[in-house]
Design an enzyme around this catalytic site. Structure first.
Site, PDB file in Angstrom:
ATOM      1  CE  LYS A 192      11.280 -20.358  16.571  1.00  0.00           C
ATOM      2  NZ  LYS A 192      10.369 -19.433  15.854  1.00  0.00           N
TER       3      LYS A 192
ATOM      4  CE  LYS B 261       4.155 -21.317  11.992  1.00  0.00           C
ATOM      5  NZ  LYS B 261       4.144 -19.854  11.864  1.00  0.00           N
TER       6      LYS B 261
ATOM      7  NE  ARG C  87       7.441 -13.254  19.573  1.00  0.00           N
ATOM      8  CZ  ARG C  87       6.894 -12.350  18.764  1.00  0.00           C
ATOM      9  NH1 ARG C  87       6.391 -11.224  19.245  1.00  0.00           N
ATOM     10  NH2 ARG C  87       6.855 -12.565  17.457  1.00  0.00           N
TER      11      ARG C  87
HETATM   12  N1  BES Z   1       8.673 -19.678  13.048  1.00  0.00           N
HETATM   13  C1  BES Z   1       7.777 -18.612  12.835  1.00  0.00           C
HETATM   14  C2  BES Z   1       8.357 -17.509  11.964  1.00  0.00           C
HETATM   15  C3  BES Z   1       8.606 -17.870  10.517  1.00  0.00           C
HETATM   16  C4  BES Z   1       7.662 -17.621   9.563  1.00  0.00           C
HETATM   17  C5  BES Z   1       9.823 -18.399  10.143  1.00  0.00           C
HETATM   18  C6  BES Z   1       7.925 -17.937   8.245  1.00  0.00           C
HETATM   19  C7  BES Z   1      10.082 -18.727   8.817  1.00  0.00           C
HETATM   20  C8  BES Z   1       9.127 -18.491   7.873  1.00  0.00           C
HETATM   21  C9  BES Z   1       7.393 -17.979  14.161  1.00  0.00           C
HETATM   22  O1  BES Z   1       7.316 -18.835  15.234  1.00  0.00           O
HETATM   23  C10 BES Z   1       6.041 -17.381  14.004  1.00  0.00           C
HETATM   24  O2  BES Z   1       5.117 -18.107  13.803  1.00  0.00           O
HETATM   25  N2  BES Z   1       5.947 -16.067  14.093  1.00  0.00           N
HETATM   26  C11 BES Z   1       4.722 -15.385  13.957  1.00  0.00           C
HETATM   27  C12 BES Z   1       4.645 -14.321  15.004  1.00  0.00           C
HETATM   28  C13 BES Z   1       3.281 -13.673  15.112  1.00  0.00           C
HETATM   29  C14 BES Z   1       2.271 -14.653  15.625  1.00  0.00           C
HETATM   30  C15 BES Z   1       3.402 -12.483  16.036  1.00  0.00           C
HETATM   31  C16 BES Z   1       4.687 -14.773  12.576  1.00  0.00           C
HETATM   32  O3  BES Z   1       5.714 -14.296  12.090  1.00  0.00           O
HETATM   33  O4  BES Z   1       3.634 -14.801  11.954  1.00  0.00           O
HETATM   34 ZN    ZN Z   2       8.463 -20.518  15.123  1.00  0.00          ZN
HETATM   35 MN    MN Z   3       5.396 -19.762  15.404  1.00  0.00          MN
END
Ligand code: BES
Ligand code: ZN
Ligand code: MN
Length: 504
Positions: free
Chosen positions: A267, A279, A353
């Site tokens: 990724k 976020k 994803r």
């Molecule tokens: N890059 C993030 C995941 C992440 C979170 C990596 C904290 C490292 C530290 C990913 O793209 C993301 O935002 N995932 C979401 C998915 C959700 C919206 C289903 C998450 O984990 O909150």
């Molecule tokens: Zn991400």
């Molecule tokens: Mn994300």
């Protein structure tokens, strides 16, 4: 730092410092430490007798020899209890020793591994020592002005061997470990570099450094090519940013022609703001590390080619930013992926994803022996396993076993989560073939189940590195920040595979 191996006994080594090892549970010196103690009239044994040095893991005592030995200083290095000893302990101890040497301001030091402690093979001990030293000394100083850089760098590490045969064994092991460790540092540099200087275009440029020989071919797809192919899941994520997306393809041909390759996919989110599903601001700066999987892939290809591994290997890195611009993709949008399957966007923050979906489909072109993807994919994986652990999910027991074994050897913690069919229910969509989130429960798993829909029957493992990719607290040989987790893991795995097939 230059690494050398010299045939020289510790008691005749003339230099600034020599490191010798000692276990916690032996009250008497042995090996190199004993050899140094005798001619010096017991200056090392004295520290143990008086209890100043016990040999607990990573304890370092600096002894000034004051002419009793040709070496100016001896650093006694504790390896802990014999029964607990393994290569991970060695890495930690040598990282500490190297930092002590740097704090002393020395330009070089010698290490004596005689006898290889704990019955560990000399080659393995040498590798562990080199890894500990290089990884433990790593600093990201690119954006610091010179004065702030702290003590100067060590320029030379000298391993002492007892004869030519031993020297040769140590040289090969040290060279391999140096290649691997430098790849880790390369990945750490990429991840630490802020997103204003590590755009998808920058990443593609840095990918050239992985093309170290004629056996590596680099191809970078731009906007137009991706559109022509139909990578609309990846392109949708990129729409909110002015920075164009890149799809990086590295093909290393170290094996026979026509031999099925391993495909590794990383990724490459050079910055993840969440997009329209923005976020919260806390720790958002850490999302520059959302390309850790991609950086690891570039580093693994680079090292595999430098090591000349006898196998074929493809690295794929979908690289983009995820920003909430005026053309950004939105919740409710339906995307047509490269595979033809449609995806309803529930959260634009579940972007990893989406770009991986197209990359995994593209991986199929290479008729892979196996696919392994690395991604900082879900916060849910951190909730499930903690900050230090890689979540492993996949469809092939043999592949999972191989990675588990490799992780055991490299000291990277990895634990499997299940991807039973039942979870697929959670990502069913009313309007499309699937949706891109499955709610909070089992979030790491539903993400993997989503990815699985783009893999088919190829043996595949997904490694969620959201936790261990970025450290908020330093570890013995990983400073705070980028860890480059997965680089040593994949290289260990690939080297094991290469050795296995060579043995056949
Ligand atoms: N890059 C993030 C995941 C992440 C979170 C990596 C904290 C490292 C530290 C990913 O793209 C993301 O935002 N995932 C979401 C998915 C959700 C919206 C289903 C998450 O984990 O909150
Ligand atoms: Zn991400
Ligand atoms: Mn994300």
């Amino acid at each position: 730092m230059k690494i050398e191996v010299k045939v020289c006994s510790p008691s005749s080594y003339r230099g600034e410092a020599i490191v010798v090892c000692h276990f916690e549970d032996s009250s008497k010196l042995d090996g190199a430490a004993l050899e140094l103690d005798r001619p010096s009239g017991g200056i090392l044994g004295d520290l143990i007798k008086r209890g100043d040095f016990t040999g607990k893991l990573a304890q370092v005592s600096v002894v000034y020899t004051r002419g009793a030995l040709p070496a100016y200083r001896v650093l006694l290095l504790g390896l802990g209890k014999k029964k607990d000893f393994d290569l991970e302990k060695a890495r930690r101890a040598f990282a500490k020793a190297a930092r002590s040497v740097r704090d002393l301001g020395l330009a070089e030091f010698a290490v004596c591994l005689d006898p290889a402690p704990g019955g560990a093979a000399l080659e393995d001990m040498t590798e562990a020592a080199v890894e500990g030293v290089i990884l433990g000394l790593y600093r990201f100083t690119q954006f610091k002005t010179a004065e702030e850089n702290g003590p100067r760098e060590i320029r030379r590490l000298i391993f002492l061997a007892s004869d030519d045969r031993e020297a040769r064994r140590m040289k090969d092991a040290a060279a391999a470990a140096e290649t691997v460790s430098k790849a880790v540092c390369f990945a750490r540099d990429l991840v630490s570099t802020p997103s204003n200087e590590m755009t998808p275009t920058d990443m593609a440029r840095r990918a050239r450094e992985a093309a170290v020989s004629k056996k590596v071919r680099l191809t970078v797809l731009g906007d137009r090519e991706m559109r022509r192919l139909g990578m609309h899941a990846l392109l949708a994520v990129a729409r909110g940013s002015m920075e164009p997306a890149r799809f990086i393809i590295l093909e290393y041909s170290g094996g026979r022609r026509g031999e099925k390759p391993y495909v590794i996919v990383g990724k490459g989110l050079t910055f993840d703001s969440g997009g329209i599903s923005l976020k919260p601001p806390e720790k958002m700066e850490e999302m520059k590390a959302d390309m850790s999987g991609g950086a690891a892939v570039l580093a693994v290809i680079k090292a595999a080619a430098e090591l000349g591994l006898p196998l074929n290997l493809v690295g794929l890195v979908p690289a983009t930013e995820n920003l909430p611009g005026g053309r950004a993709y939105k919740p409710g949008d339906v995307l047509r992926s490269l595979s033809g399957q449609t995806i309803e966007v529930i959260s634009t923050d579940a972007e990893g994803r989406l770009i991986l979906a197209d990359a995994l489909t593209y991986a199929g072109r290479f008729k892979p022996r196996a696919i392994i993807d690395l991604a900082t994919l879900t916060g849910a994986c951190i909730i499930a396993l903690g900050d230090d652990v890689i979540g492993m999910m996949g469809n092939d027991a043999g592949l999972k076993d191989g990675l588990r074994k490799a992780a055991g050897e490299t000291g990277e913690k990895l634990w499997e989560l299940p991807i039973w069919d039942d979870y697929a229910e959670l990502i069913k969509s009313d309007v499309a073939d699937m949706k891109n989130t499955g709610g909070r429960a089992g979030g790491a798993i539903t993400a993997a189940v989503f990815l699985g829909k783009f893999v088919g029957d190829t043996p595949w493992v997904h490694l969620d590195i959201a936790g261990p990719a970025w450290l908020s607290k330093e570890k013995p040989y990983i400073p705070r920040g980028a860890s480059a987790v997965g680089v040593r893991l994949l290289l260990r795995f690939l080297r094991d595979q290469a050795a296995k097939r060579r043995g056949k």
